[in-house]
Design a protein around this motif. Structure first.
Motif, PDB file in Angstrom:
ATOM      1  N   PHE A  91     -33.767  38.871 -14.390  1.00  0.00           N
ATOM      2  CA  PHE A  91     -32.654  38.971 -15.339  1.00  0.00           C
ATOM      3  C   PHE A  91     -32.285  40.436 -15.552  1.00  0.00           C
ATOM      4  CE2 PHE A  91     -34.360  34.807 -16.393  1.00  0.00           C
ATOM      5  CZ  PHE A  91     -33.203  34.051 -16.493  1.00  0.00           C
ATOM      6  N   THR A  92     -32.126  41.143 -14.455  1.00  0.00           N
ATOM      7  CA  THR A  92     -31.739  42.551 -14.534  1.00  0.00           C
ATOM      8  C   THR A  92     -30.389  42.688 -15.231  1.00  0.00           C
ATOM      9  OG1 THR A  92     -32.879  42.899 -12.435  1.00  0.00           O
ATOM     10  CG2 THR A  92     -31.435  44.654 -13.198  1.00  0.00           C
ATOM     11  N   ALA A  93     -30.328  43.601 -16.190  1.00  0.00           N
ATOM     12  CA  ALA A  93     -29.099  43.775 -16.967  1.00  0.00           C
ATOM     13  C   ALA A  93     -27.932  44.179 -16.063  1.00  0.00           C
ATOM     14  CB  ALA A  93     -29.325  44.837 -18.041  1.00  0.00           C
ATOM     15  N   GLN A  94     -26.814  43.503 -16.242  1.00  0.00           N
ATOM     16  CA  GLN A  94     -25.608  43.757 -15.452  1.00  0.00           C
ATOM     17  C   GLN A  94     -24.409  43.863 -16.399  1.00  0.00           C
ATOM     18  OE1 GLN A  94     -26.108  44.158 -12.306  1.00  0.00           O
ATOM     19  NE2 GLN A  94     -27.973  43.017 -11.821  1.00  0.00           N
ATOM     20  N   LYS A  95     -23.471  44.748 -16.057  1.00  0.00           N
ATOM     21  CA  LYS A  95     -22.254  44.885 -16.854  1.00  0.00           C
ATOM     22  C   LYS A  95     -21.127  44.141 -16.165  1.00  0.00           C
ATOM     23  CE  LYS A  95     -19.599  48.271 -19.461  1.00  0.00           C
ATOM     24  NZ  LYS A  95     -19.413  49.711 -19.795  1.00  0.00           N
ATOM     25  N   PRO A  96     -20.616  43.049 -16.799  1.00  0.00           N
ATOM     26  CA  PRO A  96     -19.598  42.227 -16.133  1.00  0.00           C
ATOM     27  C   PRO A  96     -18.174  42.657 -16.499  1.00  0.00           C
ATOM     28  CG  PRO A  96     -20.343  41.111 -18.106  1.00  0.00           C
ATOM     29  CD  PRO A  96     -21.064  42.443 -18.071  1.00  0.00           C
ATOM     30  N   ILE A 160     -16.936  39.821 -12.133  1.00  0.00           N
ATOM     31  CA  ILE A 160     -17.418  40.686 -11.064  1.00  0.00           C
ATOM     32  C   ILE A 160     -18.357  41.721 -11.679  1.00  0.00           C
ATOM     33  CG2 ILE A 160     -15.382  40.385  -9.603  1.00  0.00           C
ATOM     34  CD1 ILE A 160     -14.358  43.060 -10.630  1.00  0.00           C
ATOM     35  N   TYR A 161     -19.232  42.296 -10.851  1.00  0.00           N
ATOM     36  CA  TYR A 161     -20.251  43.231 -11.334  1.00  0.00           C
ATOM     37  C   TYR A 161     -20.227  44.466 -10.424  1.00  0.00           C
ATOM     38  CZ  TYR A 161     -21.692  38.879 -13.521  1.00  0.00           C
ATOM     39  OH  TYR A 161     -21.708  37.698 -14.237  1.00  0.00           O
ATOM     40  N   PRO A 162     -19.264  45.334 -10.635  1.00  0.00           N
ATOM     41  CA  PRO A 162     -19.094  46.473  -9.705  1.00  0.00           C
ATOM     42  C   PRO A 162     -20.242  47.473  -9.737  1.00  0.00           C
ATOM     43  CG  PRO A 162     -17.629  46.677 -11.597  1.00  0.00           C
ATOM     44  CD  PRO A 162     -18.235  45.326 -11.690  1.00  0.00           C
ATOM     45  N   ASP A 163     -20.971  47.555 -10.853  1.00  0.00           N
ATOM     46  CA  ASP A 163     -22.050  48.542 -10.967  1.00  0.00           C
ATOM     47  C   ASP A 163     -23.419  47.958 -10.641  1.00  0.00           C
ATOM     48  OD1 ASP A 163     -20.127  50.354 -11.846  1.00  0.00           O
ATOM     49  OD2 ASP A 163     -20.366  49.724 -13.941  1.00  0.00           O
ATOM     50  N   ALA A 164     -23.473  46.705 -10.232  1.00  0.00           N
ATOM     51  CA  ALA A 164     -24.763  46.046 -10.004  1.00  0.00           C
ATOM     52  C   ALA A 164     -25.435  46.598  -8.753  1.00  0.00           C
ATOM     53  CB  ALA A 164     -24.566  44.546  -9.867  1.00  0.00           C
ATOM     54  N   LYS A 165     -26.694  46.970  -8.888  1.00  0.00           N
ATOM     55  CA  LYS A 165     -27.494  47.442  -7.755  1.00  0.00           C
ATOM     56  C   LYS A 165     -28.394  46.338  -7.198  1.00  0.00           C
ATOM     57  CE  LYS A 165     -27.615  52.192  -9.467  1.00  0.00           C
ATOM     58  NZ  LYS A 165     -28.499  53.311  -9.887  1.00  0.00           N
ATOM     59  N   LYS A 166     -28.627  45.290  -7.994  1.00  0.00           N
ATOM     60  CA  LYS A 166     -29.469  44.183  -7.566  1.00  0.00           C
ATOM     61  C   LYS A 166     -28.775  42.869  -7.870  1.00  0.00           C
ATOM     62  CE  LYS A 166     -34.080  46.210  -7.868  1.00  0.00           C
ATOM     63  NZ  LYS A 166     -35.461  46.028  -8.349  1.00  0.00           N
ATOM     64  N   ARG A 167     -29.113  41.884  -7.090  1.00  0.00           N
ATOM     65  CA  ARG A 167     -28.608  40.536  -7.326  1.00  0.00           C
ATOM     66  C   ARG A 167     -29.613  39.805  -8.203  1.00  0.00           C
ATOM     67  NH1 ARG A 167     -23.586  38.186  -7.035  1.00  0.00           N
ATOM     68  NH2 ARG A 167     -23.730  35.985  -6.467  1.00  0.00           N
ATOM     69  N   SER A 168     -29.201  39.460  -9.415  1.00  0.00           N
ATOM     70  CA  SER A 168     -30.093  38.786 -10.352  1.00  0.00           C
ATOM     71  C   SER A 168     -29.475  37.463 -10.771  1.00  0.00           C
ATOM     72  CB  SER A 168     -30.355  39.673 -11.574  1.00  0.00           C
ATOM     73  OG  SER A 168     -29.176  39.773 -12.365  1.00  0.00           O
ATOM     74  N   LEU A 169     -30.212  36.739 -11.616  1.00  0.00           N
ATOM     75  CA  LEU A 169     -29.690  35.462 -12.110  1.00  0.00           C
ATOM     76  C   LEU A 169     -28.454  35.662 -12.984  1.00  0.00           C
ATOM     77  CD1 LEU A 169     -32.898  33.444 -13.088  1.00  0.00           C
ATOM     78  CD2 LEU A 169     -31.379  33.049 -11.159  1.00  0.00           C
ATOM     79  N   ILE A 170     -28.327  36.833 -13.569  1.00  0.00           N
ATOM     80  CA  ILE A 170     -27.177  37.083 -14.441  1.00  0.00           C
ATOM     81  C   ILE A 170     -25.886  37.067 -13.655  1.00  0.00           C
ATOM     82  CG2 ILE A 170     -26.075  38.822 -15.890  1.00  0.00           C
ATOM     83  CD1 ILE A 170     -28.771  39.578 -16.950  1.00  0.00           C
ATOM     84  N   ASN A 171     -25.829  37.784 -12.529  1.00  0.00           N
ATOM     85  CA  ASN A 171     -24.594  37.759 -11.756  1.00  0.00           C
ATOM     86  C   ASN A 171     -24.565  36.625 -10.733  1.00  0.00           C
ATOM     87  OD1 ASN A 171     -26.470  38.800  -9.974  1.00  0.00           O
ATOM     88  ND2 ASN A 171     -25.575  40.853  -9.936  1.00  0.00           N
ATOM     89  N   GLU A 172     -25.692  35.910 -10.600  1.00  0.00           N
ATOM     90  CA  GLU A 172     -25.676  34.737  -9.722  1.00  0.00           C
ATOM     91  C   GLU A 172     -25.043  33.537 -10.421  1.00  0.00           C
ATOM     92  OE1 GLU A 172     -26.711  32.631  -6.127  1.00  0.00           O
ATOM     93  OE2 GLU A 172     -26.985  34.747  -6.588  1.00  0.00           O
ATOM     94  N   PHE A 173     -25.389  33.352 -11.699  1.00  0.00           N
ATOM     95  CA  PHE A 173     -24.891  32.198 -12.451  1.00  0.00           C
ATOM     96  C   PHE A 173     -24.041  32.615 -13.648  1.00  0.00           C
ATOM     97  CE2 PHE A 173     -29.069  30.714 -10.684  1.00  0.00           C
ATOM     98  CZ  PHE A 173     -28.524  29.901  -9.704  1.00  0.00           C
TER      99      PHE A 173
END
Length: 634
Positions: A91-96, A160-173
């Motif tokens: 669950f790596t923090a992502q900015k959507p 979309i998650y332009p700043d994401a460095k990893k694929r996590s459950l947050i941007n997966e679902f």
């Protein structure tokens, strides 16, 4: 007549330990050396009375077979830690930002930054809003740039998650914009699986055996641990986590039961401690792998691949001979023991195998209701449940406290995991020197100390101040993190010691069920911690930790000591042990004056009997007395 007097003197010396116990219960002091002699005699005579212990000695206390059995727990222990804490790293923090790809139809050459600038509204401080977007309009790109967009709405086409460095459950679902609460759901679901799996696998292990329960739990790790990498919805992910949690607790219950019934004395403690050391190693490995991998699915793939070789356990894992005896499977028990002896290059004397007979009473009908019917077992189970609840509640409350401080995710898993290994090795020394009960008390006392220290530390920079106001905030935070880490390590060591103690307190016929009830209480404490700590004021969780640790420490003194004692097999045996203790506390000790010399003689006689392959039984004693009476008759 001289022979008769010598024989009576020998019998009196063998009664020395009972007299010493009565004297101690009555409050009469005696020397420390006498206590040590009594303890040695108790160990020797207890092992003599337990036919199964004599068989294990003949098989080899810790030979090649036992070493292989302990080694088989290493990989599953690592995988258990891997799958238990994997949720924390997915669950790596992502900015959507809202998906506004509609503008690419009129401006296909726009960069991502230009696209967001034209289609995402801004806050008063100039930052882009994450959960709102401008509604599409049928204009060309020049008109949109010149006049701008005004009508806003919630995100319609995902994020979309332009700043994401990893694929996590947050941007997966897309667990954002009102769905953040779902991030805490897997942890609760996992603990609920532990709670249900404790009962289910406890019953399965006692009814079907340790061998099939271990295989079933390992199969669950393979299917649901490795299979988590292929889920296509968040609800399916929750289901797989719920299933794998039951496999984790099922393996813990069944493997500890098997180790308890195959290993003796200190080797049993060493095996369980070593298994928990590899559990800590698994936590550290998980942290390192999660730090390097860019995708959450790869994490479960890498963690699940080592589970496939565990299929070979079908052919190399043994069943517990004690459990086989309690189920009336004498032939199978003898076969397993003979196989273990052959691996250790030992030979079991024929007379020892012949003594292995069916139990007098039907013990196969033992059920979970016996924890209520048997007074001694009920008392011990209630105390164990309360202590397990307090340990688990305090442990997870400290973990949440560390999370609130904003400590790095990887640091708060790797650092305690590294420190747990030497702490567990220290427990090995404590168990040898002061026994299970006092080792548990020492570990809990350390947890109490660290919780009290944490209680008097400031909550935050703007909260309470230290007596030395010049102490920088960074230094204060480091001290707080260190205290919490030491508390976690103390509680982890406590759990290891208490697992061993719990397994030895419950008889063979209900050992796995007892461990299941203990795990149930532990899971209940974890769930209670996760659901209440987040909803209370900042200073209350630390206060509750202190109260919980103190309660657990106080209750630990109500449990009996099990060091150097053979594991009880039946409910009758555990009840008799409790009744004997109560009888010794009520009997008069005025006629039980025993000298230290008598205790020494009793130890010597017991050791001589231990070396004799044909010890004198009560029947032969009766025959001796009758024969001597006949010789004296006119």
């Amino acid at each position: 007549m001289a022979g008769e007097e010598n024989f009576k003197e020998e019998l009196r010396s063998q009664d020395a330990p009972r007299n010493l116990n009565r004297r101690e219960a009555a409050g009469y002091p005696y020397s420390r050396s006498l206590k040590m002699l009594l303890r040695r005699l108790k160990v020797v005579t207890t092992k003599q009375d337990d036919k199964f212990t004599n068989l294990l000695v003949a098989v080899g206390e810790f030979g090649t077979f036992q070493r292989r059995l302990v080694a088989l727990t290493f990989i599953p222990s690592i995988l258990s830690a891997f799958f238990m804490f994997a949720d924390h790293f997915v669950f790596t923090a992502q900015k959507p930002y809202c998906n506004t790809s509609w503008i690419l139809a009129v401006g296909p050459h726009l960069s991502e930054a230009e696209q967001l600038n034209l289609t995402i509204p801004r806050a008063s401080n100039g930052s882009l809003l994450t959960c709102l977007m401008y509604l599409p309009v049928p204009w060309n790109l020049d008109s949109i740039i010149h006049f701008g967009l005004n009508d806003t709405d919630i995100c319609r086409n995902g994020w979309i998650y332009p700043d994401a460095k990893k694929r996590s459950l947050i941007n997966e679902f897309d667990l954002v914009c009102g769905m953040e609460w779902k991030k805490d759901t897997p942890e609760i679901v996992f603990m609920a699986g532990l709670l249900i799996g404790s009962v289910v696998f406890g019953l399965i292990t006692d009814k079907m055996g340790r061998y099939p329960a271990i295989l079933l739990s390992l199969l669950g790790l393979i299917i649901f641990g490795f299979g988590t990498a292929f889920v296509n919805s968040f609800h399916l992910y929750l289901f797989f986590r719920f299933a794998v949690s039951q496999s984790v607790v099922g393996y813990a219950i069944s493997s500890i039961s098997l180790a308890t019934e195959w290993l003796m004395d200190k080797h049993r403690a060493h095996a369980i401690i070593l298994g928990h050391c590899f559990f800590a190693v698994g936590t550290v490995l998980l942290t390192g792998i999660a730090y390097r991998l860019p995708h959450w699915r790869l994490l479960f793939l890498v963690g699940g691949v080592p589970a496939f070789p565990l299929i070979s356990y079908i052919w190399i894992l043994p069943e517990s001979p004690r459990w086989l005896m309690m189920k009336g499977k004498v032939k199978e028990a003898k076969q397993v023991l003979c196989y273990a002896a052959s691996v250790n290059k030992k030979t079991i004397p024929a007379n020892l195998l012949d003594e292995l007979q069916l139990p007098r009473k039907k013990v196969t009908k033992a059920s979970v209701l016996d924890f209520c019917k048997n007074r001694q077992l009920c008392k011990v189970t209630l105390v164990m449940g309360c202590v397990w609840f307090t340990i688990s509640y305090t442990y997870f409350a400290l973990i949440l406290r560390m999370r609130v401080l904003g400590v790095s995710l990887y640091f708060r898993h790797a650092f305690p995991g590294i420190m747990e290994v030497p702490a567990l090795l220290c427990c090995r020394f404590l168990l040898q020197q002061i026994g299970r009960k006092w080792s548990l008390a020492v570990a809990l006392f350390q947890a109490v100390i660290w919780c009290l220290v944490l209680l008097f530390l400031p909550e935050e920079e703007d909260g309470l101040r230290l007596r030395q106001p010049r102490c920088p905030a960074a230094g204060l935070k480091s001290v707080t993190v260190l205290v919490i880490t030491l508390g976690e390590v103390s509680l982890a060591a406590t759990a290891t010691v208490f697992f061993l103690h719990t397994a030895e307190l419950v008889p063979t016929v209900l050992r796995a069920t007892g461990l299941g009830l203990a795990s149930l209480a532990s899971a209940a404490g974890a769930i209670f911690s996760l659901t209440t700590v987040r909803q209370t004021l900042s200073h209350l969780p630390v206060f509750f930790c202190c109260v919980s640790a103190i309660v657990g420490f106080s209750l630990s003194f109500l449990l009996p000591e099990t060091q150097d004692q053979c594991p009880s097999d039946s409910l009758d045996h555990s009840s008799q042990m409790g009744n004997e203790v109560e009888d010794m506390m009520t009997e008069d000790a005025s006629s039980d004056d025993v000298s230290e010399e008598a205790a020494k003689n009793s130890v010597l006689n017991a050791q001589i009997l231990k070396l004799d392959p044909y010890p004198i039984s009560s029947t032969s004693l009766g025959g001796f007395n009758e024969g001597e009476a006949d010789s004296r008759a006119p």
